[in-house]
Motif scaffolding. Sequence first.
Motif, PDB file in Angstrom:
ATOM      1  N   LEU A 344      33.295  27.025   9.842  1.00  0.00           N
ATOM      2  CA  LEU A 344      34.296  26.037   9.460  1.00  0.00           C
ATOM      3  C   LEU A 344      35.676  26.663   9.302  1.00  0.00           C
ATOM      4  O   LEU A 344      36.687  26.083   9.726  1.00  0.00           O
ATOM      5  CB  LEU A 344      33.878  25.351   8.157  1.00  0.00           C
ATOM      6  N   LEU A 345      35.760  27.842   8.700  1.00  0.00           N
ATOM      7  CA  LEU A 345      37.059  28.468   8.477  1.00  0.00           C
ATOM      8  C   LEU A 345      37.729  28.888   9.778  1.00  0.00           C
ATOM      9  O   LEU A 345      38.941  29.110   9.817  1.00  0.00           O
ATOM     10  CB  LEU A 345      36.916  29.674   7.546  1.00  0.00           C
ATOM     11  N   ASN A 346      36.954  28.988  10.836  1.00  0.00           N
ATOM     12  CA  ASN A 346      37.527  29.360  12.130  1.00  0.00           C
ATOM     13  C   ASN A 346      37.721  28.181  13.075  1.00  0.00           C
ATOM     14  O   ASN A 346      38.380  28.335  14.112  1.00  0.00           O
ATOM     15  CB  ASN A 346      36.648  30.422  12.797  1.00  0.00           C
ATOM     16  N   THR A 347      37.162  27.024  12.746  1.00  0.00           N
ATOM     17  CA  THR A 347      37.270  25.875  13.646  1.00  0.00           C
ATOM     18  C   THR A 347      37.792  24.611  12.976  1.00  0.00           C
ATOM     19  O   THR A 347      38.172  23.666  13.668  1.00  0.00           O
ATOM     20  CB  THR A 347      35.894  25.550  14.278  1.00  0.00           C
ATOM     21  N   ASP A 348      37.817  24.578  11.660  1.00  0.00           N
ATOM     22  CA  ASP A 348      38.265  23.403  10.920  1.00  0.00           C
ATOM     23  C   ASP A 348      39.657  23.679  10.347  1.00  0.00           C
ATOM     24  O   ASP A 348      39.808  24.415   9.367  1.00  0.00           O
ATOM     25  CB  ASP A 348      37.273  23.093   9.792  1.00  0.00           C
ATOM     26  N   LYS A 349      40.685  23.101  10.970  1.00  0.00           N
ATOM     27  CA  LYS A 349      42.060  23.392  10.577  1.00  0.00           C
ATOM     28  C   LYS A 349      42.352  22.945   9.147  1.00  0.00           C
ATOM     29  O   LYS A 349      43.138  23.576   8.436  1.00  0.00           O
ATOM     30  CB  LYS A 349      43.042  22.724  11.540  1.00  0.00           C
ATOM     31  N   GLU A 350      41.736  21.841   8.707  1.00  0.00           N
ATOM     32  CA  GLU A 350      41.983  21.333   7.359  1.00  0.00           C
ATOM     33  C   GLU A 350      41.550  22.365   6.308  1.00  0.00           C
ATOM     34  O   GLU A 350      42.321  22.702   5.395  1.00  0.00           O
ATOM     35  CB  GLU A 350      41.231  20.026   7.136  1.00  0.00           C
ATOM     36  N   LEU A 351      40.334  22.861   6.438  1.00  0.00           N
ATOM     37  CA  LEU A 351      39.831  23.833   5.457  1.00  0.00           C
ATOM     38  C   LEU A 351      40.600  25.133   5.519  1.00  0.00           C
ATOM     39  O   LEU A 351      40.973  25.710   4.481  1.00  0.00           O
ATOM     40  CB  LEU A 351      38.347  24.099   5.713  1.00  0.00           C
ATOM     41  N   TYR A 352      40.837  25.616   6.736  1.00  0.00           N
ATOM     42  CA  TYR A 352      41.539  26.886   6.891  1.00  0.00           C
ATOM     43  C   TYR A 352      42.938  26.825   6.278  1.00  0.00           C
ATOM     44  O   TYR A 352      43.346  27.717   5.519  1.00  0.00           O
ATOM     45  CB  TYR A 352      41.630  27.263   8.375  1.00  0.00           C
ATOM     46  N   ASN A 353      43.690  25.777   6.576  1.00  0.00           N
ATOM     47  CA  ASN A 353      45.056  25.676   6.070  1.00  0.00           C
ATOM     48  C   ASN A 353      45.111  25.388   4.578  1.00  0.00           C
ATOM     49  O   ASN A 353      46.075  25.774   3.901  1.00  0.00           O
ATOM     50  CB  ASN A 353      45.833  24.628   6.863  1.00  0.00           C
ATOM     51  N   LEU A 354      44.087  24.729   4.049  1.00  0.00           N
ATOM     52  CA  LEU A 354      44.013  24.528   2.608  1.00  0.00           C
ATOM     53  C   LEU A 354      43.921  25.870   1.896  1.00  0.00           C
ATOM     54  O   LEU A 354      44.647  26.138   0.927  1.00  0.00           O
ATOM     55  CB  LEU A 354      42.803  23.656   2.258  1.00  0.00           C
ATOM     56  N   LEU A 355      43.031  26.728   2.367  1.00  0.00           N
ATOM     57  CA  LEU A 355      42.861  28.035   1.726  1.00  0.00           C
ATOM     58  C   LEU A 355      44.061  28.936   1.986  1.00  0.00           C
ATOM     59  O   LEU A 355      44.406  29.789   1.163  1.00  0.00           O
ATOM     60  CB  LEU A 355      41.588  28.702   2.253  1.00  0.00           C
ATOM     61  N   THR A 356      44.713  28.739   3.116  1.00  0.00           N
ATOM     62  CA  THR A 356      45.837  29.589   3.502  1.00  0.00           C
ATOM     63  C   THR A 356      47.133  29.197   2.798  1.00  0.00           C
ATOM     64  O   THR A 356      47.864  30.069   2.302  1.00  0.00           O
ATOM     65  CB  THR A 356      46.046  29.520   5.030  1.00  0.00           C
ATOM     66  N   PHE A 357      47.411  27.900   2.727  1.00  0.00           N
ATOM     67  CA  PHE A 357      48.709  27.447   2.227  1.00  0.00           C
ATOM     68  C   PHE A 357      48.637  26.591   0.968  1.00  0.00           C
ATOM     69  O   PHE A 357      49.671  26.303   0.362  1.00  0.00           O
ATOM     70  CB  PHE A 357      49.444  26.652   3.314  1.00  0.00           C
ATOM     71  N   GLY A 358      47.435  26.149   0.575  1.00  0.00           N
ATOM     72  CA  GLY A 358      47.318  25.334  -0.612  1.00  0.00           C
ATOM     73  C   GLY A 358      47.277  23.848  -0.304  1.00  0.00           C
ATOM     74  O   GLY A 358      46.854  23.426   0.771  1.00  0.00           O
ATOM     75  N   ILE A 359      47.738  23.031  -1.261  1.00  0.00           N
ATOM     76  CA  ILE A 359      47.608  21.569  -1.203  1.00  0.00           C
ATOM     77  C   ILE A 359      48.939  20.937  -0.826  1.00  0.00           C
ATOM     78  O   ILE A 359      49.987  21.244  -1.420  1.00  0.00           O
ATOM     79  CB  ILE A 359      47.129  21.028  -2.561  1.00  0.00           C
ATOM     80  N   GLU A 360      48.893  20.037   0.148  1.00  0.00           N
ATOM     81  CA  GLU A 360      50.107  19.356   0.586  1.00  0.00           C
ATOM     82  C   GLU A 360      50.717  18.569  -0.578  1.00  0.00           C
ATOM     83  O   GLU A 360      50.031  17.913  -1.351  1.00  0.00           O
ATOM     84  CB  GLU A 360      49.795  18.400   1.747  1.00  0.00           C
ATOM     85  N   GLY A 361      52.035  18.662  -0.708  1.00  0.00           N
ATOM     86  CA  GLY A 361      52.751  17.967  -1.777  1.00  0.00           C
ATOM     87  C   GLY A 361      52.849  18.759  -3.060  1.00  0.00           C
ATOM     88  O   GLY A 361      53.648  18.425  -3.936  1.00  0.00           O
ATOM     89  N   ILE A 362      52.027  19.779  -3.190  1.00  0.00           N
ATOM     90  CA  ILE A 362      52.054  20.637  -4.381  1.00  0.00           C
ATOM     91  C   ILE A 362      52.535  22.043  -4.015  1.00  0.00           C
ATOM     92  O   ILE A 362      53.376  22.623  -4.716  1.00  0.00           O
ATOM     93  CB  ILE A 362      50.668  20.704  -5.045  1.00  0.00           C
ATOM     94  N   HIS A 363      52.018  22.548  -2.908  1.00  0.00           N
ATOM     95  CA  HIS A 363      52.371  23.909  -2.488  1.00  0.00           C
ATOM     96  C   HIS A 363      53.206  23.941  -1.213  1.00  0.00           C
ATOM     97  O   HIS A 363      53.842  24.952  -0.925  1.00  0.00           O
ATOM     98  CB  HIS A 363      51.099  24.736  -2.316  1.00  0.00           C
TER      99      HIS A 363
END
Length: 491
Positions: A344-363
Amino acid sequence: MFKKILCGVIMATLLLAPQLVWAGSELEPVELTWYYPGPYPQADADMVFEEFNKILKEKINATVDFKIQNWGAYEDKIRVIIAAGEEYDLCFTANWFNNYLLNVARGAFLPLDDLIDEYAPGLKALVPPAMWDATRVEGKIYGLINYQISCMTNGAYFKKELVDKYGFDVNTVKEMEDLEPFLAAVKEQDPDIYPTGIVASGGGNWAGWITHFGFDEVVGRDMPGAVRLDDTGEIPTAINQYKTDEFKKFARTVADWYQKGYVRSDALAINDATPMIKAAQMGVSFGGNCKPGNSAEYLAAHGWEIISYPISESVLKTSSIISTMHAISRTSKNPERAMMLMELLNTDKELYNLLTFGIEGIHYNKVGPNRIEPIEGSGYVPNTAWLFGCQFNAYFLPGQADTLWEDTHALNMSAVPSPILGFAFDPEPVKTEIAQCSSVVGEYMRTIDTGSCGADWEATLVEFIAKLDGAGTSRIITEIQAQLNAWKQAG
């Protein structure tokens, strides 16, 4: 040929990688334990992890116990965990940190070929076969590559404000001594700033210069055993890099910098450079990989500008291919689910970017389909997009070109191949000697690496080499050469 096979399919595989879809409700609930390093603590890490686990539970009915460790603490922590045989599922490993080959020789990691085939077809398709071969030990894969730039370019990262202030031309830097005018200016004109970012934490200072000095390490970063990048022999010659004039020059120069005050006096005691980085208190640092988009990444993470300048040519190495990976522990009770997570961390952009950049609107705020602007002062900025999975899935940051991944591909294509590109060393025959040498490196290398031995640098170096010899360096070099001979003869 290896390089053409490797790079020629990089962009295509990003489009072709399949994704598995699991019915989370049909799987038994599990908790996975994952160890990895970074600039922690982060104020909002728990908030991000909670959101991550909500999504992960829906997808594979799993949650993660994130055992995040500060850069300075990680290696000691994971070494103790592995030595004690404690149960955990995943850990970060590389040639330069939590030594991959040494851990394979110790039996710390599971072979992954069957698990990849069954639970990570997307990841398998994403990474070219030639890159998977770089991870093999006795024909088996033990490390999952975090797919990104494949070549290594040593870099010097200057505080742009100071470069502009002094009128220093970074293009004049060809050797370590060419930095002296800049370092002297920082010390004289800006005494509140450390001229260099050299401290004991992270991957080491020598590591930031090893390609510049012309070596490709074989056993792992800081371990004796290398070949020269300019070796044109039919069979490359294995050497002990610590017995070379290049390493002697490095040790002498850093010790001189220490005595002149270009390295902070307490460098040996500093296991976390994060406060110094956040305070913009260093003139120039070394290490990492000088790559497209570097300066924008740094500005987004730390809030101040750098000039990212290559101090070596770009070289495609086996060691650079395995420079950022994850492994599944031999003690894991849920290796299948751990592999699903990596898929998932290599194919699911949502999960990968969440762990990489945080939460939209907050981070961060989204400013385009694949582009974001980090929110200043947010509580989650790990700046380790290269650590979590396929970096080609990452959002673009301000200042990064829309062609970033094409530019990365072009750099991979133009890189000079190492004479041992494609060679994978089997440490098993000399695992005892490697372990003994690892202890010696741990005892001496940070002192030499930071210049903290000062005027005693030469005596310290002589003592270091003698201890390495006593620990079995010659047997390691002999075994490397024997395997190189067999590799070349096999064609």
